[in-house]
Design a protein around this motif. Structure first.
Motif, mmCIF file in Angstrom:
data_model
loop_
_atom_site.group_PDB
_atom_site.id
_atom_site.type_symbol
_atom_site.label_atom_id
_atom_site.label_comp_id
_atom_site.label_asym_id
_atom_site.label_seq_id
_atom_site.Cartn_x
_atom_site.Cartn_y
_atom_site.Cartn_z
ATOM 1 N N THR A 9 0.828 -1.207 0.000
ATOM 2 C CA THR A 9 0.000 0.000 0.000
ATOM 3 C C THR A 9 0.862 1.255 0.000
ATOM 4 O O THR A 9 0.599 2.205 -0.745
ATOM 5 C CB THR A 9 -0.942 0.008 1.230
ATOM 6 O OG1 THR A 9 -1.787 -1.136 1.161
ATOM 7 C CG2 THR A 9 -1.776 1.266 1.288
ATOM 8 N N VAL A 10 1.901 1.265 0.821
ATOM 9 C CA VAL A 10 2.809 2.418 0.867
ATOM 10 C C VAL A 10 3.497 2.591 -0.482
ATOM 11 O O VAL A 10 3.575 3.697 -1.022
ATOM 12 C CB VAL A 10 3.846 2.272 2.006
ATOM 13 C CG1 VAL A 10 4.850 3.419 1.971
ATOM 14 C CG2 VAL A 10 3.154 2.216 3.365
ATOM 15 N N GLY A 49 10.453 -1.914 -2.421
ATOM 16 C CA GLY A 49 10.767 -2.121 -1.013
ATOM 17 C C GLY A 49 12.170 -2.655 -0.872
ATOM 18 O O GLY A 49 12.643 -3.407 -1.717
ATOM 19 N N TRP A 50 12.818 -2.262 0.201
ATOM 20 C CA TRP A 50 14.223 -2.614 0.329
ATOM 21 C C TRP A 50 14.497 -3.382 1.611
ATOM 22 O O TRP A 50 15.014 -4.477 1.605
ATOM 23 C CB TRP A 50 15.036 -1.336 0.292
ATOM 24 C CG TRP A 50 16.510 -1.504 0.179
ATOM 25 C CD1 TRP A 50 17.242 -2.659 0.279
ATOM 26 C CD2 TRP A 50 17.450 -0.484 -0.053
ATOM 27 N NE1 TRP A 50 18.565 -2.405 0.125
ATOM 28 C CE2 TRP A 50 18.721 -1.058 -0.088
ATOM 29 C CE3 TRP A 50 17.351 0.887 -0.217
ATOM 30 C CZ2 TRP A 50 19.868 -0.326 -0.291
ATOM 31 C CZ3 TRP A 50 18.488 1.603 -0.423
ATOM 32 C CH2 TRP A 50 19.730 0.994 -0.464
ATOM 33 N N VAL A 110 0.897 10.977 5.796
ATOM 34 C CA VAL A 110 1.031 11.039 7.254
ATOM 35 C C VAL A 110 -0.138 11.708 7.982
ATOM 36 O O VAL A 110 -0.170 11.701 9.211
ATOM 37 C CB VAL A 110 2.339 11.774 7.656
ATOM 38 C CG1 VAL A 110 3.552 10.994 7.218
ATOM 39 C CG2 VAL A 110 2.382 13.178 7.090
ATOM 40 N N ILE A 111 -1.081 12.289 7.260
ATOM 41 C CA ILE A 111 -2.177 13.026 7.895
ATOM 42 C C ILE A 111 -3.514 12.524 7.353
ATOM 43 O O ILE A 111 -3.634 12.198 6.179
ATOM 44 C CB ILE A 111 -2.052 14.548 7.615
ATOM 45 C CG1 ILE A 111 -0.761 15.077 8.211
ATOM 46 C CG2 ILE A 111 -3.250 15.311 8.148
ATOM 47 C CD1 ILE A 111 -0.469 16.527 7.863
ATOM 48 N N GLY A 112 -4.514 12.514 8.204
ATOM 49 C CA GLY A 112 -5.867 12.199 7.782
ATOM 50 C C GLY A 112 -6.211 10.727 7.864
ATOM 51 O O GLY A 112 -5.374 9.892 8.191
ATOM 52 N N PRO A 113 -7.452 10.401 7.531
ATOM 53 C CA PRO A 113 -7.924 9.027 7.667
ATOM 54 C C PRO A 113 -7.264 8.056 6.684
ATOM 55 O O PRO A 113 -7.227 6.860 6.929
ATOM 56 C CB PRO A 113 -9.427 9.135 7.399
ATOM 57 C CG PRO A 113 -9.610 10.414 6.662
ATOM 58 C CD PRO A 113 -8.494 11.318 7.076
ATOM 59 N N ALA A 114 -6.729 8.541 5.578
ATOM 60 C CA ALA A 114 -6.111 7.667 4.581
ATOM 61 C C ALA A 114 -4.602 7.544 4.769
ATOM 62 O O ALA A 114 -3.928 6.974 3.926
ATOM 63 C CB ALA A 114 -6.419 8.188 3.185
ATOM 64 N N ARG A 115 -4.084 8.057 5.880
ATOM 65 C CA ARG A 115 -2.632 8.009 6.095
ATOM 66 C C ARG A 115 -2.137 6.570 6.131
ATOM 67 O O ARG A 115 -2.839 5.674 6.595
ATOM 68 C CB ARG A 115 -2.245 8.753 7.365
ATOM 69 C CG ARG A 115 -2.523 7.995 8.620
ATOM 70 C CD ARG A 115 -2.217 8.801 9.841
ATOM 71 N NE ARG A 115 -1.293 8.038 10.658
ATOM 72 C CZ ARG A 115 -0.747 8.477 11.755
ATOM 73 N NH1 ARG A 115 -0.998 9.695 12.171
ATOM 74 N NH2 ARG A 115 0.073 7.739 12.437
ATOM 75 N N VAL A 116 -0.924 6.366 5.646
ATOM 76 C CA VAL A 116 -0.380 5.012 5.587
ATOM 77 C C VAL A 116 0.896 4.851 6.403
ATOM 78 O O VAL A 116 1.348 3.728 6.615
ATOM 79 C CB VAL A 116 -0.132 4.551 4.129
ATOM 80 C CG1 VAL A 116 -1.444 4.351 3.401
ATOM 81 C CG2 VAL A 116 0.772 5.504 3.388
#
Length: 179
Positions: A9-10, A49-50, A110-116
């Protein structure tokens, strides 16, 4: 937030950020460490991804809380038709700087309901230009973003084999009174 689906997702979110904010690489942002890039595929970004590290924050035997630290690699590739390494370096500087700024200033991560993620802990940038192997100057920049988020793992409780359900309260049995 836990497990490989969260990392995906990120990665997807960062890829979307680049696709929306970098018209210079339109159609050339790939979610893979390697990609067969052809002559017309430059400049391009590879997002992958690492490395991940989990540090235990606490919990119980049935539930453990961790802080996940995950490194997301973003490789910026540029190529020029000449050996003009200064031009290649300027393009590489521009694109790596833009990619870094887009991630660091994107509130949706980083902010709000959809932050991951909880936060960006750090960013390392490495630039390299290769002019040794051909008539082309090949530029590569690597951005390593360190993302932090919490993860909780629940340990499955083994079946005790008892037929008593969780809604049944057990009462203490009193010893018989003495005669």
């Amino acid at each position: 937030m836990s497990g490989p689906p969260h990392r995906a997702t990120v990665r997807d979110r960062v890829t979307e950020i680049f696709r929306a904010g970098m018209p210079q690489v339109e159609g050339r942002v790939f979610r893979a460490r390697t990609w067969s890039l052809q002559e017309g595929d430059f400049p391009a970004l590879l997002v992958y991804g690492w490395q991940e590290e989990l540090k235990r924050l606490g919990g119980t035997s049935a539930q453990s809380r961790f802080q996940a630290s995950w490194i997301l690699g973003v490789e910026v590739r540029v190529r020029d038709r000449s050996r003009d390494a200064e031009e290649v370096e300027a393009e590489l500087e521009e694109l790596t700087g833009l990619a870094r700024d887009l991630v660091l200033t994107n509130a949706g991560l980083v902010i709000g309901p959809a932050r991951v993620i909880e936060r960006v802990e750090g960013v390392k940038t490495t630039l390299g230009i290769d002019t040794r192997s051909s008539e082309l100057a090949l530029g590569r920049g690597l951005l390593a973003f360190e993302f932090i988020w919490p993860e909780t793992f629940n340990v499955e409780q083994p079946d005790s084999g008892c037929c008593v359900g969780p809604d049944v309260a057990l009462r203490p049995v009193l010893a018989p009174s003495a005669p």
